[in-house]
Design a protein around this motif. Structure first.
Motif, short mmCIF file in Angstrom:
data_model
loop_
_atom_site.label_atom_id
_atom_site.label_comp_id
_atom_site.label_asym_id
_atom_site.label_seq_id
_atom_site.Cartn_x
_atom_site.Cartn_y
_atom_site.Cartn_z
N UNK A 99 0.78 -1.23 0.00
CA UNK A 99 0.00 0.00 0.00
C UNK A 99 0.81 1.27 0.00
N UNK A 100 2.14 1.17 -0.04
CA UNK A 100 2.98 2.35 -0.07
C UNK A 100 3.38 2.72 -1.48
N UNK A 101 4.04 3.87 -1.61
CA UNK A 101 4.48 4.35 -2.91
C UNK A 101 5.71 3.55 -3.36
N UNK A 102 5.69 3.08 -4.60
CA UNK A 102 6.83 2.35 -5.16
C UNK A 102 7.92 3.34 -5.59
N UNK A 103 9.15 3.11 -5.14
CA UNK A 103 10.28 3.95 -5.53
C UNK A 103 11.45 3.04 -5.94
N UNK A 104 12.38 3.60 -6.72
CA UNK A 104 13.60 2.85 -7.03
C UNK A 104 14.68 3.20 -6.00
#
Length: 826
Positions: free
Chosen positions: A272-277
């Motif tokens: 449910x969190x924001x996907x980041x690289x």
């Protein structure tokens, strides 16, 4: 370049500050919905509790200070309500005027953090029910608490506070409201407090909370809130119970604030969190994110995880800012290192928990240990409770948890660093850590964890675990190698007491193929016992990881006294028990700080022995387990616990001595014991005594056997050590049989032929011999007592007797008989 940052607390302020240090020419705008930026949100509970008295010290920066020092345009009361990734603009609403406007950006950073989890319960919006997330929340809660305390000062009732949720923030709030004088109840849905820890590590903190007057209601949920007639609140629980309160704090966890990201079409992760690289860039090339709302790789576990922690948020923000400014910086992983202070205790963890490893299918091994925070002989230390998890093949560290009173934070930081660097338990063995008696031990707890774990990997130690009881001991001989006093205070059901010093002789007759499950208090004595037994050919031996301390934490059990009753004294702010019995005026002060169990009990028993009836011992103890061990010991000995007051990690307790004849304090006996007076020295009669004794033991009864006159011959050695003896003593020695194998029959002895015949018949019918029956009785806990008066009369010395025989007189027998429902004379 224009950088816009949404959110101005931990992550947002860090993005803006780092970006300015890297690019003086950039235009930097920070948009914060709340009233304050860059405040110390982790310090909020301590202002409510009065520990941080100056509110302004929590406000690290202001819009004016950030403008002056870093030339950052900080706007509070600026609520970002939308993002247009194509136009690279955000829509902002001024919460004070309602005006809406668009703000453009070249690079956008989302640092909105997480919001308190909302409980969809009736009445959750009533006045007096709060969450603690920002400075405004802190002010409102403190104002309500201050008002309630002022009102309570003129009435007999105390302020009542209820905390829903036993996570770190919930416990910090419970502690601080308790410091202010409120009666605090914590309600938790789980069966344990502090979800970042495994259950057995959380239990000592749970016990400490209760000792400081906090009520814990676990495995229970709040279902509704209502307002009472007096203007207070009523909390309804799913158990049917209701709790009256003046204020309620909701601390049921947090949820990532991703509404803007979702609406903007940014990719979200499985949790449910924001996907980041690794550069903290989102699925949009011009948008970065950092803090509680992002998912990052876990250092130990597979996949990406949410970790709402201030430290990782600041480091992620730094990486995001550097990449915005053209630096190729990467954020590798988050391991979830966290710590909390709860009154005098500290607890924390790093890496993965056992629950997480099991859920993710990651193979692991575990060790528990209970070292002191610093050298035990230097004042001010106590036992800490460590759990270390590692890979079963390489020994790579996977996680660690600690609860204790001193030195917890530095050990946790060492272990967190080791996990970050990919260290193994072998590396822990070789770490060279700072040592002086006030700070540590020559073998630091971190080193000790490495030693124990390496022993497991090398096959020098095999463990069994409290969580696997009773399956782990099925079909096995459970052996408690502690002292008899420790065993009497509490022991694992089904265990026999074979003190370490007697194990060599006791194990000589044991079947090496029968599994043995060892334990002691913390694991060291049982490790020595383990090494002894495996080198003597025993095939299946294991020792309990962490000993009885970990077992009692895992199963949440307290010791019981000799009558099978839990001591009445438990955990309270100051427990006072007043007796009508008069003291003698004798008083001894005893300092047992720094001593781990059984040290305090042994010192207390020695001091009590030197007093006459009515004398008192005031003992200072740093071992938290004394809260239950002390009362249990007093109950078992017939003494009186007059008071027990928490102090630091332990307690100050006062005990009054009572002799065995004192009816006022003598413990009520359940008479579940069989006593024998064995005065015959004839084989058939002694055989009968031990057959009955073993039968009683098999039925769960206690057994005490008092050997006097000719019965003492059954306890004699066949080859006693040489000693100087009087001529009459030599004559008696020559005339009397030496040991159970030489006893005659009462009838049909026939100059020794009768005993030989009966032994042959017994062998043919697979009946145990007398020595085997004696060993079986002793292994099962029977007390074998030699009469000292008869020994003097017949010239028998203690060295003439088998090992493990107790010595006593008439008073000893009468004391045993008083506890017995049946007394047999043989």
């Amino acid at each position: 370049m224009k950088i816009v940052v949404v959110g101005g607390v931990a992550g947002g302020a860090s993005v803006a500050a780092r970006a300015r240090r890297l690019d003086e020419s950039a235009e930097i705008v920070v948009l914060e919905r709340g009233e304050h930026v860059s405040f110390a949100n982790c310090g909020l509970p301590y202002h409510i509790g009065g520990l941080i008295t100056d509110r302004s010290r929590l406000l690290l920066q202001t819009p004016a200070s950030l403008r002056e020092s870093l030339n950052i345009d900080v706007r509070v009361g600026a609520d970002v309500i939308g993002i247009d990734p194509a136009a690279r603009t955000v829509m902002v609403r001024d919460v004070n005027t309602g005006r809406e406007y668009a703000e453009s950006y070249d690079s956008l950073a989302l640092c909105q953090g997480a919001d308190p989890a909302k409980l969809p319960l009736a009445g959750a919006d009533l006045p007096g029910i709060y969450v603690l997330r920002n400075v405004h929340d802190m002010d409102v809660i403190k104002e309500r608490l201050d008002a309630a305390l002022t009102k309570a000062a003129s009435s007999p009732s105390a302020v009542r506070a209820v905390v829903i949720g036993a996570g770190y923030i919930g416990l910090e709030m419970a502690e601080n409201m308790r410091h202010r004088g409120a009666d605090v109840t914590v309600v938790e849905l789980s069966d344990q407090i502090m979800p970042p820890l495994d259950k057995e590590v959380s239990i000592p903190v749970e016990q400490h909370l209760r000792s400081r007057g906090v009520e814990l209601i676990l495995s229970t949920a709040a279902v509704a809130f209502t307002q009472s007639r007096d203007g207070g609140l009523r909390v309804e629980l799913n158990s049917g119970k209701t709790i009256d309160a003046d204020l309620v704090i909701l601390s049921a966890g947090v949820r990532p604030n991703v509404s803007l990201a979702r609406a903007a079409g940014l990719e979200l992760g499985e949790r449910g969190g924001i996907t980041v690289d690794t550069h903290m860039r989102t699925s949009d090339a011009h948008i970065w994110a950092a803090g509680d709302a992002v998912e990052t790789p876990h250092t130990v576990l597979p996949g990406a995880w949410l970790n709402p922690l201030a430290g990782p948020a600041n480091r992620q923000a730094r990486v995001a800012a550097e990449n915005m400014c053209g630096r190729e910086t990467e954020y590798s992983s988050t391991q979830g290192t966290s710590i909390v202070k709860v009154f005098d205790m500290t607890a924390g963890g790093t890496g993965a928990t056992e629950r997480q490893l099991e859920r993710e299918g990651v193979p692991y091994r575990t060790v528990h240990l209970h070292p002191s925070g610093h050298a035990g002989y230097y004042p001010g230390t106590s036992m800490m409770h460590m759990k270390v998890l590692f890979a079963p093949d390489s020994g790579k560290l996977l996680g660690a948890q600690i609860a204790g009173f001193d030195g917890v934070d530095k050990r946790l930081d060492v272990l967190a660093t080791a996990i970050r660097l990919g260290a193994t338990v072998h590396d822990l063995e070789t770490l060279e850590l700072a040592y002086a008696p006030p700070f540590g031990s020559a073998k630091d707890p971190v080193n000790m964890a490495g030693f124990v774990a390496t022993n497991v990997l090398n096959g020098d130690l095999r463990l069994w675990y409290a969580k696997d009881f009773p399956q782990a001991v099925e079909g096995a001989r459970i052996v408690d190698v502690r002292t008899p006093d420790e065993y009497e205070i509490w022991h694992i059901p089904g265990a026999v007491n074979v003190p370490l010093g007697t194990l060599r002789e006791a194990s000589e007759k044991w079947d090496v193929s029968v599994p043995i499950r060892l334990y002691c208090a913390v694991g060291f004595r049982s490790y020595l016992a383990y090494r002894l037994l495996v080198q003597r050919g025993f095939n299946d031996v294991r020792t309990l990881s962490g000993g009885s301390h970990t077992f009692r934490f895992w199963h949440d059990v307290a010791p019981v006294d000799v009558d099978g009753k839990t001591p009445e004294i438990a955990y309270a702010e100051a427990a006072d028990i007043v007796s009508a019995a008069q003291g003698s005026g004798e008083m001894v002060e005893l300092d047992c700080t720094g001593l781990a169990c059984p040290g305090p009990i042994m010192q207390l028993a020695k001091a009590m022995d030197g007093l006459s009836s009515g004398g008192e011992v005031i003992v200072s103890v740093s071992d938290p387990g004394f809260a239950t061990d002390g009362p249990a010991w007093a109950a078992s000995k017939g003494h009186e616990l007059r008071s027990m007051t928490p102090q630091g990690s332990g307690f100050v307790a006062t005990f009054r001595k009572h002799d065995s004849a004192s009816a006022a304090v003598a413990p009520v006996q359940d008479l579940d014991q069989v006593s024998f007076v064995v005065f015959s020295g004839e084989l058939d009669k002694v055989l009968a005594a031990f057959i009955i004794a073993n039968g009683a033991l098999a039925m769960g009864q206690k057994v005490s056997m008092f050997f006097t006159f000719w019965g003492l011959n059954a306890l004699r050695r066949e080859d006693p050590p040489r000693r100087e003896r009087k001529s009459l003593d030599k004559m008696f020695g020559m005339m009397m049989p030496s040991g159970p194998a030489k006893l005659p029959l009462s009838t049909m002895n026939m100059a020794g032929m009768g005993p030989a015949m009966i032994k042959k018949v017994m062998h043919e019918h697979s009946v145990q011999t007398l020595p085997e029956l004696m060993n079986a009785a002793r292994d099962s806990g029977a007390r074998l007592i030699g009469c000292t008066m008869t020994m003097d009369l017949l010239g028998i010395a203690e060295s003439d007797l088998l090992e493990g025989i107790e010595l006593g007189g008439v008073a000893t027998f009468l004391g045993e008989a008083q506890k017995s429902g049946t007394t047999l004379f043989i």
